[in-house]
Motif scaffolding. Structure first.
Motif, PDB file in Angstrom:
ATOM      1  N   UNK A   1      -1.273  -9.455  -5.269  1.00 40.71           N
ATOM      2  CA  UNK A   1      -1.307  -7.975  -4.955  1.00 40.71           C
ATOM      3  C   UNK A   1      -1.021  -7.199  -6.351  1.00 40.71           C
ATOM      4  N   UNK A   2      -0.517  -7.579  -6.984  1.00 44.52           N
ATOM      5  CA  UNK A   2      -0.276  -7.003  -8.653  1.00 44.52           C
ATOM      6  C   UNK A   2      -1.004  -7.515  -9.848  1.00 44.52           C
ATOM      7  N   UNK A   3      -1.985  -8.465  -9.355  1.00 46.57           N
ATOM      8  CA  UNK A   3      -2.421  -9.419 -10.489  1.00 46.57           C
ATOM      9  C   UNK A   3      -3.018  -8.620 -11.464  1.00 46.57           C
ATOM     10  N   UNK A   4      -3.913  -7.481 -10.974  1.00 45.57           N
ATOM     11  CA  UNK A   4      -4.839  -6.711 -12.127  1.00 45.57           C
ATOM     12  C   UNK A   4      -3.665  -5.993 -13.071  1.00 45.57           C
ATOM     13  N   UNK A   5      -3.015  -5.181 -12.474  1.00 47.35           N
ATOM     14  CA  UNK A   5      -1.885  -4.647 -13.241  1.00 47.35           C
ATOM     15  C   UNK A   5      -1.027  -5.406 -14.293  1.00 47.35           C
TER      16      UNK A   5
ATOM     17  N   UNK B   1      -8.148  -6.787  -3.238  1.00 44.34           N
ATOM     18  CA  UNK B   1      -6.716  -6.202  -3.035  1.00 44.34           C
ATOM     19  C   UNK B   1      -5.891  -7.073  -4.167  1.00 44.34           C
ATOM     20  N   UNK B   2      -6.505  -7.193  -5.528  1.00 42.20           N
ATOM     21  CA  UNK B   2      -5.607  -7.649  -6.577  1.00 42.20           C
ATOM     22  C   UNK B   2      -4.981  -6.451  -7.405  1.00 42.20           C
ATOM     23  N   UNK B   3      -5.318  -5.203  -6.697  1.00 42.87           N
ATOM     24  CA  UNK B   3      -4.584  -4.080  -7.225  1.00 42.87           C
ATOM     25  C   UNK B   3      -4.176  -3.245  -5.953  1.00 42.87           C
ATOM     26  N   UNK B   4      -3.387  -3.885  -5.053  1.00 40.88           N
ATOM     27  CA  UNK B   4      -3.256  -3.438  -3.598  1.00 40.88           C
ATOM     28  C   UNK B   4      -2.426  -2.060  -3.586  1.00 40.88           C
ATOM     29  N   UNK B   5      -1.746  -1.905  -4.418  1.00 48.82           N
ATOM     30  CA  UNK B   5      -1.161  -0.471  -4.524  1.00 48.82           C
ATOM     31  C   UNK B   5      -1.687   0.388  -5.569  1.00 48.82           C
ATOM     32  N   UNK B   6      -2.931   0.092  -6.061  1.00 52.62           N
ATOM     33  CA  UNK B   6      -3.738   1.118  -6.894  1.00 52.62           C
ATOM     34  C   UNK B   6      -2.982   1.511  -8.170  1.00 52.62           C
ATOM     35  N   UNK B   7      -1.973   0.634  -8.715  1.00 54.19           N
ATOM     36  CA  UNK B   7      -1.382   1.267  -9.909  1.00 54.19           C
ATOM     37  C   UNK B   7      -2.204   1.023 -10.980  1.00 54.19           C
ATOM     38  N   UNK B   8      -3.019   0.127 -11.321  1.00 51.77           N
ATOM     39  CA  UNK B   8      -4.058   0.167 -12.291  1.00 51.77           C
ATOM     40  C   UNK B   8      -4.928   1.343 -12.185  1.00 51.77           C
ATOM     41  N   UNK B   9      -5.505   1.042 -11.063  1.00 53.15           N
ATOM     42  CA  UNK B   9      -6.237   2.495 -10.579  1.00 53.15           C
ATOM     43  C   UNK B   9      -5.917   3.845 -11.029  1.00 53.15           C
ATOM     44  N   UNK B  10      -4.791   4.220 -10.580  1.00 50.58           N
ATOM     45  CA  UNK B  10      -4.292   5.534 -10.804  1.00 50.58           C
ATOM     46  C   UNK B  10      -3.877   5.797 -12.316  1.00 50.58           C
ATOM     47  N   UNK B  11      -3.727   4.824 -13.106  1.00 52.01           N
ATOM     48  CA  UNK B  11      -3.352   4.796 -14.459  1.00 52.01           C
ATOM     49  C   UNK B  11      -4.717   4.747 -15.189  1.00 52.01           C
ATOM     50  N   UNK B  12      -5.854   4.576 -14.931  1.00 53.63           N
ATOM     51  CA  UNK B  12      -7.011   4.282 -15.486  1.00 53.63           C
ATOM     52  C   UNK B  12      -7.880   5.546 -15.206  1.00 53.63           C
TER      53      UNK B  12
ATOM     54  N   UNK C   1       4.808   2.690  -6.984  1.00 52.70           N
ATOM     55  CA  UNK C   1       3.826   1.930  -6.142  1.00 52.70           C
ATOM     56  C   UNK C   1       4.039   0.179  -6.504  1.00 52.70           C
ATOM     57  N   UNK C   2       4.443   0.180  -7.757  1.00 52.22           N
ATOM     58  CA  UNK C   2       4.424  -1.201  -8.417  1.00 52.22           C
ATOM     59  C   UNK C   2       5.847  -1.831  -8.085  1.00 52.22           C
ATOM     60  N   UNK C   3       5.480  -2.908  -7.263  1.00 48.27           N
ATOM     61  CA  UNK C   3       6.611  -3.761  -6.840  1.00 48.27           C
ATOM     62  C   UNK C   3       6.291  -5.046  -6.625  1.00 48.27           C
ATOM     63  N   UNK C   4       6.887  -6.083  -7.668  1.00 45.67           N
ATOM     64  CA  UNK C   4       6.699  -7.391  -7.754  1.00 45.67           C
ATOM     65  C   UNK C   4       6.845  -8.204  -6.588  1.00 45.67           C
ATOM     66  N   UNK C   5       8.149  -7.595  -5.606  1.00 45.47           N
ATOM     67  CA  UNK C   5       8.608  -8.391  -4.632  1.00 45.47           C
ATOM     68  C   UNK C   5       8.442  -7.455  -3.500  1.00 45.47           C
ATOM     69  N   UNK C   6       7.768  -7.513  -2.274  1.00 46.18           N
ATOM     70  CA  UNK C   6       7.875  -6.555  -1.474  1.00 46.18           C
ATOM     71  C   UNK C   6       8.672  -7.332  -0.067  1.00 46.18           C
ATOM     72  N   UNK C   7      10.121  -7.423  -0.364  1.00 41.10           N
ATOM     73  CA  UNK C   7      10.988  -8.034   0.458  1.00 41.10           C
ATOM     74  C   UNK C   7      11.589  -7.261   1.796  1.00 41.10           C
TER      75      UNK C   7
END
Length: 742
Positions: free
Chosen positions: A366-370, A622-633, A649-655
């Motif tokens: 889910x955070x692979x792209x960022x 869904x490799x930038x599921x939270x649109x972290x990279x999208x909003x910064x680019x 938005x950026x969370x490595x673990x959604x526990x």
């Protein structure tokens, strides 16, 4: 005279201009490795010009009302057409803000809102700064002199801003600390990377000449790492199966590469997904390199050691001022996308580093792209080298190629190495019920079974419980699991009966050696990691050591992520199974219904590549599921970068779990400290060793039953200790007696 600080011990006052000069010079030093020293100097020289106001001086000298002193410098820099530096100065106490828009309300915390307030005269007058401070136009950062593709420019600017922000906040902290303490802080290490490389080489020399076939293979990996380390900075992969010695090999590459003439690198950073692996690797590194040269930085490490070394290492966590850092993926990547000063302060120390991603396959999809974009940015513009180190290499080359980086494999023939280090035979059983699974496990004197559900782990354990049977799950606190693992290792070594039912917590980084392993269907990378717990020390041939892969016949709730990975694996394994017949077991065994499964070699690198290609293809949207990279680019202009939004938005673990502390004499004082609002630095770290993560619905059930009570913000204590057992850990049973073990 305008003052910046007053020292508590002797009342000494520090002139603002002295503080500005010192911070400017130190910021420039920090930014020099990535060619932004000109901007960093101006930023440092402007950051506290808001202290040239009567209001701030009353606050400092007479304990007057609070005054916004950081917006003044941000306003001046923005008017000087340096909006990126404006973010840094505006946020140097509270963190990087969102840029926002001109239409933001007055009380918004965005940069635009604060700048509008300043333009409308909403700040205390600070014009006196002009008597001391002259802000000349600075030299452009090296990044802005490069030909960056248009689609990458927005992200590159946001990344540069965060790195400059790190330079400012670290310099500000250090300079303030030096004045207030009237002394320089003691560094954890004064050894250079050359000295550490030589210490490692002295250790590695003892491995030669190799005394066995397995050691010869390990030495061949070490040789490859030494040879390739002389290459240029970039992205490398180190694909070494379990038992191939990748800990020493990766460290050899990293230290030799960092100290290679022309590379001029500062440190080595190990990023690891599990604290259990960190403990093991850091212990190896400290043994070879010396304790002061290795900084562990993760939630479970206790820095309450009051020796000079302990104090120095504790301070080094703030800005990673150490030659070798061992940290978690969470700490590393959430810092790269953070906005808070405490998170970002260390970022400038990453420039010019060798970054080793141990167990690289654990990067969350889910955070692979960022994650990949950040790594590529560090390689292209900040003098870093990245090493993807694992036995189960993810297919990341295409992602890095999109960023202009190619992944280079260190091992000359990774396929041949994998075959030579093959230690197990895989068998695919398809459906297997809990009762039959338990019967199979009871037939083995020593066996490990890994399942995807805590509920299933408990159910199977109850069917085989008895002498030599053990249960492991995250419903047991870490200190408890540590005691159980110690007994498991003792029994394995002594040849005593040892049957273990566990969730996936045991499958990566835990050094155990079972003759037989059963693994519930999961991602192929997870199943191969589980196989690394079988025949680990090569006591048997691969043909005599089996890993059985199965699907539970019963229905258990598992997270959607695991469910989807298992589905991808199922398709691949059924293709493999078509190519093999069920050729094990005697005819009598087959007639009796006991078939030993279909040969299913998931351990090949081709299968691993296919698995990750299929998984990433399935999740490509869904490799930038939270649109972290999208909003910064894709922000419209430099004054609208959403720094705080991206950090949230950026969370490595959604526990989503909350800690329940299980009382123990070892943490009795820490429980009282939290209960009465007096925790120390190490309180929460120590309590973490005796805490179980409980999901909200389970916590509510325990609260209704009066089994737990709150002792602080988002922290609870177990008061009904009958709900915690040595065999299975915490029971989250609801009314009616049904257990929730998800």
């Amino acid at each position: 005279m305008y003052y910046s600080h007053v020292r508590e011990t002797d009342g000494q006052k520090e002139p603002v201009i002295d503080h500005l000069r010192e911070v400017a010079e130190m910021s420039a030093d920090f930014a020099r490795p990535f060619g932004a020293e000109g901007w960093a100097w101006v930023m440092g020289f402007a950051h506290d010009i808001g202290k040239y106001s009567a209001g701030f001086q009353r606050r400092l000298l007479e304990n007057g009302s609070r005054v916004d002193h950081s917006t003044a410098g941000a306003f001046v820099l923005d008017r000087s057409n340096l909006p990126l530096l404006s973010y840094c100065v505006a946020g140097h106490h509270r963190g990087l803000p969102d840029g926002g828009t001109k239409g933001d309300p007055e009380d918004a915390a965005t940069l635009c809102s604060r700048l509008r307030k300043a333009s409308e005269g909403g700040l205390p007058p600070f014009d006196e700064y002009r008597n001391d401070v002259v802000l000349e136009e600075p030299q452009k950062p090296a990044l802005l002199c490069k030909d960056i593709p248009p689609k990458e420019q927005c992200y590159a600017l946001s990344f540069l801003t965060r790195m400059l922000f790190s330079c400012l906040v670290d310099a500000d902290f250090l300079c303030t600390e030096r004045f207030m303490n009237n002394e320089e802080r003691v560094r954890s290490s004064i050894d250079g990377l050359d000295a550490l490389r030589d210490a490692l080489e002295e250790k590695i020399a003892s491995f030669y000449p190799s005394q066995s076939d397995i050691n010869a293979l390990r030495c061949s990996v070490l040789d490859a790492c030494l040879q390739v380390s002389r290459g240029p900075k970039g992205v490398y992969s180190l694909t070494v199966p379990t038992g191939g010695g990748k800990t020493y090999a990766s460290l050899r590459f990293a230290l030799n590469h960092a100290s290679c003439i022309g590379n001029d690198m500062q440190r080595v950073i190990y990023c690891i997904p599990y604290t259990s692996i960190i403990d093991q690797n850091a212990a190896v590194f400290r043994d070879v390199l010396g304790g002061r040269n290795v900084l562990e930085h993760h939630a479970n490490f206790d820095f309450d050691d009051e020796t000079e070394e302990g104090r120095a290492l504790r301070l080094a966590t703030e800005n990673w001022d150490a030659p070798v850092i061992v940290t978690t993926n969470v700490q590393f990547f959430e810092s790269l996308y953070g906005s808070r000063t405490s998170r970002c302060r260390k970022l400038h120390s990453i420039a010019g580093s060798v970054i080793v991603l141990d167990e690289a396959q654990m990067l969350p999809t889910k955070q692979l792209v960022p994650c990949v974009k950040a790594l590529a940015e560090l390689v292209k513009h900040y003098g870093c080298t990245v090493v993807l180190c694992t036995a189960t290499q993810p297919s990341l080359n295409d992602f890095f190629l999109e960023c202009g980086c190619e992944v280079h494999e260190i091992v000359p023939d990774a396929v041949e190495l994998a075959e030579k280090l093959r230690r197990v035979t895989y068998r695919y059983l398809e459906k297997l019920g809990d009762e039959e699974l338990a019967d199979r496990l009871c037939e083995e004197p020593q066996v490990l079974c890994i399942v995807n559900s805590r509920k299933q782990a408990r159910a199977v354990y109850e069917r085989i419980s008895g002498e030599g049977s053990f249960h492991l799950s995250t419903l047991m606190h870490p200190a408890h699991r540590g005691r159980v693992l110690q007994e498991i290792r003792r029994r394995l070594s002594a040849g005593e009966p040892c049957r273990v039912i566990s969730t996936s917590l045991i499958e990566a980084g835990v050094d155990v050696d079972f003759p037989v392993v059963y693994r519930s269907l999961a991602g192929i990378d997870s199943m191969i990691q589980a196989a690394g717990r079988a025949n680990r020390n090569a006591r048997k041939s691969a043909e005599e050591s089996f890993v059985y892969l199965f699907e539970p016949a019963e229905s258990y709730a598992v997270p959607p992520d695991i469910h989807q990975k298992a589905a991808v694996s199922r398709g691949i394994m059924r293709d493999l199974a078509k190519r093999a017949a069920c050729d094990t077991g005697t005819e009598e065994e087959k007639e009796g219904g006991r078939c030993e499964g279909v040969a299913c070699d998931i351990g090949s690198l081709d299968v691993m590549t296919r698995y990750f290609d299929d998984l990433y293809g399935l999740r490509k949207e869904n490799l930038d599921a939270s649109e972290v990279y999208a909003c910064l680019s894709k922000y419209p202009n430099p004054r609208s970068i959403p720094f705080e939004t991206a950090a949230q938005r950026f969370q490595m673990i959604e526990d989503g779990s909350l800690p329940v502390v299980v009382p123990d004499d070892a943490v009795a004082d820490d429980i009282d400290a939290v209960r009465y609002g007096k925790p120390s630095r190490g309180t929460f770290r120590r309590l973490g060793r005796y805490s179980v993560g409980v999901y909200k619905q389970d916590l509510e059930s325990l609260m209704r039953a009066g089994a737990v009570e709150s002792i602080g913000k988002d922290m609870y204590i177990l008061v009904d200790q009958s709900r915690y057992s040595e065999e299975a850990g915490l029971s989250c049973a609801v009314e009616g007696g049904a257990g929730l073990f998800y």
